[in-house]
Structures are given as structure tokens and as C-alpha cells.
Design an enzyme around this catalytic site. Structure first.
Site, PDB file in Angstrom:
ATOM      1  N   ASP A 145       1.040  -4.707  18.286  1.00  0.00           N
ATOM      2  CA  ASP A 145       0.968  -4.086  16.951  1.00  0.00           C
ATOM      3  C   ASP A 145       1.521  -2.663  16.991  1.00  0.00           C
ATOM      4  OD1 ASP A 145       0.461  -3.691  14.270  1.00  0.00           O
ATOM      5  OD2 ASP A 145      -1.689  -3.332  14.532  1.00  0.00           O
ATOM      6  N   CYS A 166     -13.277  -6.353   8.026  1.00  0.00           N
ATOM      7  CA  CYS A 166     -13.831  -5.644   6.856  1.00  0.00           C
ATOM      8  C   CYS A 166     -15.278  -5.206   7.084  1.00  0.00           C
ATOM      9  CB  CYS A 166     -13.775  -6.533   5.622  1.00  0.00           C
ATOM     10  SG  CYS A 166     -12.093  -6.836   5.015  1.00  0.00           S
ATOM     11  N   GLY A 220       1.630  -7.121   5.592  1.00  0.00           N
ATOM     12  CA  GLY A 220       1.154  -8.483   5.821  1.00  0.00           C
ATOM     13  C   GLY A 220       1.432  -8.949   7.240  1.00  0.00           C
ATOM     14  N   ASN A 262       5.014  -4.576  13.147  1.00  0.00           N
ATOM     15  CA  ASN A 262       4.742  -5.398  14.318  1.00  0.00           C
ATOM     16  C   ASN A 262       5.141  -6.855  14.120  1.00  0.00           C
ATOM     17  OD1 ASN A 262       2.144  -4.932  12.591  1.00  0.00           O
ATOM     18  ND2 ASN A 262       1.923  -6.976  13.434  1.00  0.00           N
ATOM     19  N   TRP A 314      -0.226   5.936  10.002  1.00  0.00           N
ATOM     20  CA  TRP A 314       0.473   6.330   8.774  1.00  0.00           C
ATOM     21  C   TRP A 314       0.126   7.765   8.367  1.00  0.00           C
ATOM     22  CZ3 TRP A 314      -2.641   8.150   5.056  1.00  0.00           C
ATOM     23  CH2 TRP A 314      -4.001   7.841   5.191  1.00  0.00           C
ATOM     24  N   MET A 373     -14.627 -10.486  -1.889  1.00  0.00           N
ATOM     25  CA  MET A 373     -15.178 -11.356  -0.847  1.00  0.00           C
ATOM     26  C   MET A 373     -14.850 -12.795  -1.195  1.00  0.00           C
ATOM     27  SD  MET A 373     -16.759 -12.021   1.912  1.00  0.00           S
ATOM     28  CE  MET A 373     -17.195 -13.655   2.519  1.00  0.00           C
ATOM     29  N   CYS A 387     -14.156 -12.064  10.036  1.00  0.00           N
ATOM     30  CA  CYS A 387     -15.011 -11.198   9.214  1.00  0.00           C
ATOM     31  C   CYS A 387     -15.010  -9.728   9.619  1.00  0.00           C
ATOM     32  CB  CYS A 387     -16.461 -11.681   9.236  1.00  0.00           C
ATOM     33  SG  CYS A 387     -16.664 -13.472   9.094  1.00  0.00           S
ATOM     34  N   THR A 418       0.830  -1.211   0.000  1.00  0.00           N
ATOM     35  CA  THR A 418       0.000   0.000   0.000  1.00  0.00           C
ATOM     36  C   THR A 418       0.864   1.261   0.000  1.00  0.00           C
ATOM     37  OG1 THR A 418      -0.096  -0.057   2.416  1.00  0.00           O
ATOM     38  CG2 THR A 418      -1.918  -1.097   1.221  1.00  0.00           C
TER      39      THR A 418
HETATM   40 CA    CA Z   1      -0.014  -4.081  11.964  1.00  0.00          CA
END
Ligand code: CA
Length: 690
Positions: A315, A624, A188, A270, A405, A664, A621, A172
């Protein structure tokens, strides 16, 4: 006409300035009219020396042009402006080129990221922008390709797959280019990957070097620039079969470069999974998680590191923006790196040596009492070790960070760093029955136990504790200069300018300008959509412009959903907005969000099935579709799903993956149809309680 001049200019760059583009980037600050690289300059200060728009006239700032994207997911890009051309990206790694004065779209490029990739992206299908070098524009796509485009036409010149497609890597971040090499890492850390970043030849796309941030299997070399230092320093700080879990340490955003010292700085992420009882069961610092690394950009050779959070388990990434500056520290002028990472401390390091000069909290922090300047280590609250205590740890900040970020900015004029800060706690609870899933996130945290309560009063109290503000921080004094309190968290990145201004968009759909010295709000534009990206400024023919990419998304609304937000729900709308003092454009009328409530079918499940469905939902789930089946307005609210009435239709999507190309994917590799049908029972339960 301007368009053709701009194109000729790009063509000339290729022909005449081939060897000079590196010099231009090194001296980017002197090109006041341009925004040549992600943070405008290699030191990533995000300060524009333009002062045509100032605290005296910003009240007259008006919309000059806008452009609607064809994608409405989260927009996080910082545009690049070079000699009248603007290059930016939108969600799904799409690239656009504009005439920066008129807003005319000159070309666009869609790398056609497969929809299935979305399930590997923790925090929406966002992209934070391109890099430019000579006659090429570089974008890194969500599915891990580094792509060079012809700056004049948008046509692909080369494409290099930088990741193993069988693993859950995504990209990203925005590339940077240093001395003819394109630098990019990946993400990731919630999906069991092993972090690394690399340098690729700007002309050919060939990998020049790669640096892994965490060790692989002991005794196995990668043939990478990191081999020696991982074996010597990092390997001994891990225990157990850590390589089987990836380890994390991903380099998903921040980089900076000091041309004088010839040092490249990257921030690492992390641990993966978060819970160290799984990742490195006998403990250890787990180098180089949550660290700043300094390397030689030509070779990837390690020079120094500083680890902020040894053995990170919250994290607490160190991937947040790093700003290089010269600061007087105890009377001595020092070359420093400043960073305000997720963990809530504002760090100042000597960037030549990595020595920690100062670390003070810029936000409420309870995981550590202080950072010891002699050892560089935090003094961690023993209660924060949730995997040892067996008790929930109510942390401040949580995994979304006191600052993430969202770009900050440093003004040499005011000496202040402007930080999009927030207060967002989180209960960390170890998942003692953790088994990695094949699809989606793997944290080792019991997200069901950590999910938002149904009790309206308790929920109200939690929402009241969610805060966000624009923080002006004096780095020399290590103290707050002023703050502007926003309505909620999740606000946008920051730009400061020589016009004594700070620009920032917010989670209430306003694009604002503040007095850089006092924090007084001087101007605000109703942007119709919430803003998370950072603004830029540039000039053409002496006229100053300010541009912001707007669009709501990212992890905050996706995960916390409406239940965790204090903001009004609006229809998502991805756009570029550009402002000037004589702007004459107007946005079309704002669309009202149609409040849709579909009556759910009758409940078919037992209480035990609903409880099982709740557990599976928060395991796989909610990242998202939102905590407790309350969507943040970006992705479908499953309480309104037309599939709730049909076991077969539900199975075809949730188990079999009928909508995989939309993002999905099916979860049939991890759950049986019966297990996934309990999620349907839980969604019906939640729908019936509205
Ligand atoms: Ca993270």
C-alpha cells in the site's frame, strides 16, 4: 456590506474575467491575499507570502471566528479563499461558503451522499476541498459525482457521475481546474477498482478525456487517452487475470501543474488487492502503480512516468502531495517535483523529463536499502516479499505511511520542506485462503493475524513505537534541518508563511505555530478536537487571517482505535477556526467525553466461535470499528452495543442492513447469520475483558 461586495465580485468575475481566470490561477502567487487553488498555487507549495502575522507577534494570535459543522466525522478540507469569500467542505462532501472576514455562513450545499457509500470508503467519509473557476465552485462527492455549484448561491449547476456506481469507487480528493477543465480521480484501491482520472468541461460537466492508470483485459480498448500507452508499456508488466481484481493505481489525491511546460502531474495509488500473489501472480512491475505520471492537460496524452515501487505490495501509494520548485541540484538549477510518499523516501525528479535526481529516506525505512539513481529502482529487502517468504513482514513504514495525504509545505525563504511525518509500522501477513468479499475491503492480507495483541505489555510496547513529528527537511542536502516531536502519529497538514512561521495542528487537539528556521514552538491554541487538515492564510483589507478546519477522523483513529493511539479521546467536533491578531471570539467550553461502559451480556459462544468471530471482525469490520473492537471514538464501540444481547437485533443490522442509511450496511452477501453471530460472541468477549 462586505458580503454584498463579495457577491458582486463573484458576479463580476463571471461577466468580466471569464477569459482571465486561467491567468489568475497561473499567477496565483501574486494574489497574496487569496488562496485560489488547493495548494494555493499550481505548484502546490502551500506557502503564503503574507507576513502580517510573524515570528515577532504570533504570540498575540487570537480566534477571530469559528463555525460548527453539522457533521462530526473526519475533516480534511483545505478551504479556498477568493476576494473575501471562503469555500470549504466538511465530511460527507458538504460545501459551505463564508464571508471570510466575519465568518458569516452565506450558503451551504449538501449533495446528500447515500449513507451506504461509507462502506466503500477505506478512510472515513472525508473530503479535502473544492476548486473554483469563474462563477462556479466544484466539489467531488464521496459517491463519485463531480458537481458544479453557483458560487453566489450554492445551487447546483450541473452534476456528472464520474464512476461506475456498481463498483466501490469513492472520491475524497479536491478537484483542480486547468484551462477550463476540471480534473478529478477517485479512490477504491482497497476495494478492487481500476484506477483512472479524467478531465471534465468546467461549463458543462462533460467528460473531455479519461486516463486509466492500470491495464484492463488484454485486447479490449477503453476508448480512453491511456489506450496506447497501457498496451505498449503497462500491459506487459502484469500477469494472470489481473483485470478481474481491478488492479488499483487510484488517483485519490495529489495533482500539480506546470503552466510553462504545460504538464499535469498526478500520483497513483497502491495495487489492488495488496497481495501480488492474487493480483499478478507471476510478478511484474505492474505499471502504473505507485507512480508519478506527467500528461498533457488538454488531451490526457502521456508524456512520462516514474514508478517508485515496482509491483507495490505494501500500500505504498505515490498519491502524496507533489511540490514543484526550482532547486540547485549539484550546482545546476533544476525544475523539480518533490514528493515524500508513504514509503519513506524523499524523491526529487526533473519534472521536464521524469529523471530521478535523488531519493533518500526521510523516516525509518526497512523495505528497501536504497534507490538506485541509475535505474530509478529501489533495492528491496527480500524479507519484505511476504507473499514469497510465507512469513510475516514487520514493515516500517506500514500502510498508513511515513507521510500520507496530510499536506506538506515548501518555503522558498528557508529552502525547507515541512512534512507531517510519522513512524507507524505494520506486520504484513499474506492471506493464503484469500477470497474476495462482495462488501468492504479486499487486501489479500490476514488482518486478523496482524491485529493488535491482547497482552497489555506487548500492546504498551507497540504504542510506544508509534510516533509523529513535524519534520523540516532540506531537499538540496536531503537531510533533516529540525524536527518537533509530537505526542503521537496522525498529525495535521502544514502551512508555511513569509512571517517565518510554520502552522500545524496535531493529534493532541492543539493548533500550533513554529519558527520556520528553528522549529521553536511559538504559539498554540487549544482547539478542543484533534486536527488532521491543513491550514491556509489570506488577507482582507490588509489584515492577515489563518484558517484551519478541525475534526478528528480518517483512517488512523478508525482503524487503530484507542488501542493503537497514544492520544486522549475527545468528543468529535467538526469546525472551521479562523485566527487574526485582533481576534475576539471564544469557543464554548469543551465538552467532556462521557466514559461509557455498558456491561456486556453473558457469553453465549464457544472458544471456536469467538475465534471465528475475531477472524471475520478483522476481515470486514475493524477498518471502521477499530482493531480488536476498540473504537477510536469516531464510530460506535461495539463493546457497548445494545445489540450484543439479542441475536435477532444483531442479525437485523449486521446481516440485513437495518442501519444501511447510517453507513452500516449489511454483510449478508458475504456471511451467513450464524457466521456473523460469531462476531457478536467476539465483541462480548472483548467487552468482558475491559
Ligand atoms: Ca491504499
Amino acid at each position: 456590506m462586505r458580503k454584498f461586495l463579495a457577491l458582486i465580485c463573484v458576479a463580476l468575475l463571471a461577466a468580466c474575467q471569464d477569459t482571465d481566470f486561467g491567468e489568475r490561477l497561473v499567477n496565483a502567487d501574486s494574489e497574496t491575499q487569496n488562496w485560489l487553488t488547493h495548494g494555493r498555487t499550481y505548484d502546490e507549495q502551500r506557502f503564503s507570502p503574507l507576513n502580517g502575522i510573524s515570528d515577532a507577534n504570533v504570540g498575540e494570535l487570537k480566534l477571530a471566528w469559528f463555525h460548527d459543522f453539522d457533521t462530526q466525522r473526519g475533516q480534511e478540507a483545505t478551504p479556498i479563499v477568493i476576494d473575501g469569500m471562503m469555500y470549504t467542505t466538511s465530511a460527507w462532501s458538504k460545501v459551505q461558503a463564508f464571508d471570510a472576514a466575519s465568518g458569516e455562513l452565506l450558503w451551504q450545499h449538501d449533495p446528500e451522499v447515500p449513507g451506504e457509500t461509507a462502506v466503500n470508503a477505506c478512510c472515513d467519509v472525508v473530503n479535502r476541498g473544492v476548486a473554483v473557476w469563474n462563477d462556479k465552485v466544484y466539489v467531488a462527492s464521496l459517491d463519485g459525482r463531480l458537481i458544479a455549484l453557483n458560487a453566489q448561491t450554492g445551487e447546483e449547476v450541473w452534476s456528472t457521475l464520474t464512476v461506475d456506481p456498481d463498483k466501490a469507487y469513492t472520491i475524497t480528493g479536491a478537484p483542480r481546474v486547468i484551462k477550463g477543465k476540471v480534473l478529478i480521480g477517485n479512490g477504491g484501491g482497497e476495494y478492487g477498482v481500476r484506477g483512472y482520472f479524467g478531465a471534465y468541461d468546467a461549463e458543462t460537466g462533460e467528460e473531455v478525456w479519461r486516463f486509466y492508470t492500470v491495464p484492463g483485459e488484454p485486447g479490449k480498448k477503453d476508448g480512453a487517452a491511456s489506450d496506447e500507452i497501457l498496451e505498449k508499456l503497462a500491459g506487459p508488466t502484469w500477469t494472470g487475470e489481473h483485470w478481474k481484481h481491478g488492479g488499483g493505481g487510484t488517483v485519490w489525491d495529489s495533482m500539480a501543474y506546470d503552466p510553462e511546460l504545460d504538464l499535469l502531474y498526478v500520483g497513483t495509488g497502491n495495487g489492488s488487492p495488496w497481495n501480488p500473489a492474487v493480483r499478478s501472480p507471476e510478478g511484474g512491475d505492474n505499471l502504473f502503480l505507485s507512480s508519478i505520471l506527467a500528461l498533457r492537460p488538454d488531451t490526457g496524452e502521456y508524456v512520462w512516468h516514474y514508478q517508485q515501487v515496482p509491483g507495490d505490495q505494501w500500500d505504498y501509494t505515490a498519491t502524496q502531495q507533489m511540490i514543484l520548485a526550482e532547486l540547485p541540484i549539484e550546482g545546476e538549477e533544476r525544475k523539480v517535483i518533490m514528493q515524500a510518499p508513504k514509503n519513506g523516501f524523499f524523491y526529487i525528479l526533473d519534472r521536464e523529463t521524469g529523471e530521478l535526481l535523488s531519493a533518500e529516506p526521510f523516516a525509518p525505512v526497512n523495505w528497501a536499502t536504497k534507490v538506485d539513481l541509475d535505474t530509478g529502482r529501489p533495492e528491496i529487502n527480500p524479507d519484505a516479499f511476504y507473499h514469497k517468504t510465507g512469513k510475516p513482514w514487520l514493515a516500517m513504514p506500514g500502510p498508513l505511511g511515513a507521510h500520507s495525504w496530510h499536506s506538506m509545505s515548501y518555503s522558498q525563504q528557508t529552502g525547507l520542506v515541512y512534512i507531517p511525518a510519522q513512524e507507524l509500522g505494520f506486520p504484513y501477513i499474506a492471506d493464503t485462503n484469500f477470497e474476495p468479499k462482495k462488501v468492504g475491503i479486499n487486501l489479500g492480507i490476514d488482518l486478523d493475524a496482524a491485529s493488535l495483541p491482547e497482552d497489555a505489555e506487548v500492546l504498551k510496547a507497540i504504542k510506544a513505537g508509534v510516533k509523529g513529528h513535524l519534520l523540516a527537511w532540506d531537499p538540496v542536502q536531503q537531510k533533516e534541518a529540525w524536527r518537533f516531536q509530537h505526542a503521537t502519529a496522525g498529525n495535521g497538514g502544514v502551512l508555511s508563511t513569509a512571517g517565518n512561521l510554520v502552522f500545524q495542528g496535531d493529534a493532541e487537539a492543539n493548533f500550533n505555530a513554529f519558527n520556520a528556521r528553528t522549529g521553536e514552538k511559538l504559539w498554540s491554541f487549544p482547539a478542543q478536537t484533534n486536527i488532521i487538515a491543513a491550514p491556509i492564510s489570506y488577507a482582507i483589507d490588509g489584515k492577515q487571517y489563518v484558517t484551519i478546519v478541525v475534526g478528528w477522523g480518517g483512517i488512523y483513529p478508525l482503524l487503530t482505535g484507542e488501542a493503537g493511539l497514544n492520544t486522549k479521546m475527545r468528543p468529535p467536533k467538526g469546525r472551521v477556526l479562523t485566527f487574526a491578531l485582533d481576534g475576539e471570539a471564544t469557543l464554548p467550553p469543551e465538552q467532556e467525553l462521557q466514559a461509557m461502559i455498558v456491561e456486556p451480556p453473558a457469553q453465549f459462544g464457544t472458544a471456536a466461535m469467538i475465534a471465528q468471530g475475531k477472524s471475520i471482525y478483522h476481515r470486514s469490520c475493524s477498518g471502521c470499528h477499530g482493531d480488536s473492537v476498540v473504537s477510536g471514538g469516531i464510530l460506535p464501540d461495539l463493546r457497548n452495543s445494545g445489540m450484543l444481547a439479542s441475536k435477532d437485533a444483531w442479525k437485523s443490522i449486521v446481516h440485513d442492513g437495518a442501519l444501511a442509511t447510517n453507513g452500516m450496511v449489511g454483510f449478508g452477501d458475504d456471511y451467513s447469520p450464524e457466521e456473523l453471530d460469531t462476531v457478536r460472541a467476539y465483541a462480548i468477549d472483548r467487552a468482558s475483558k475491559r
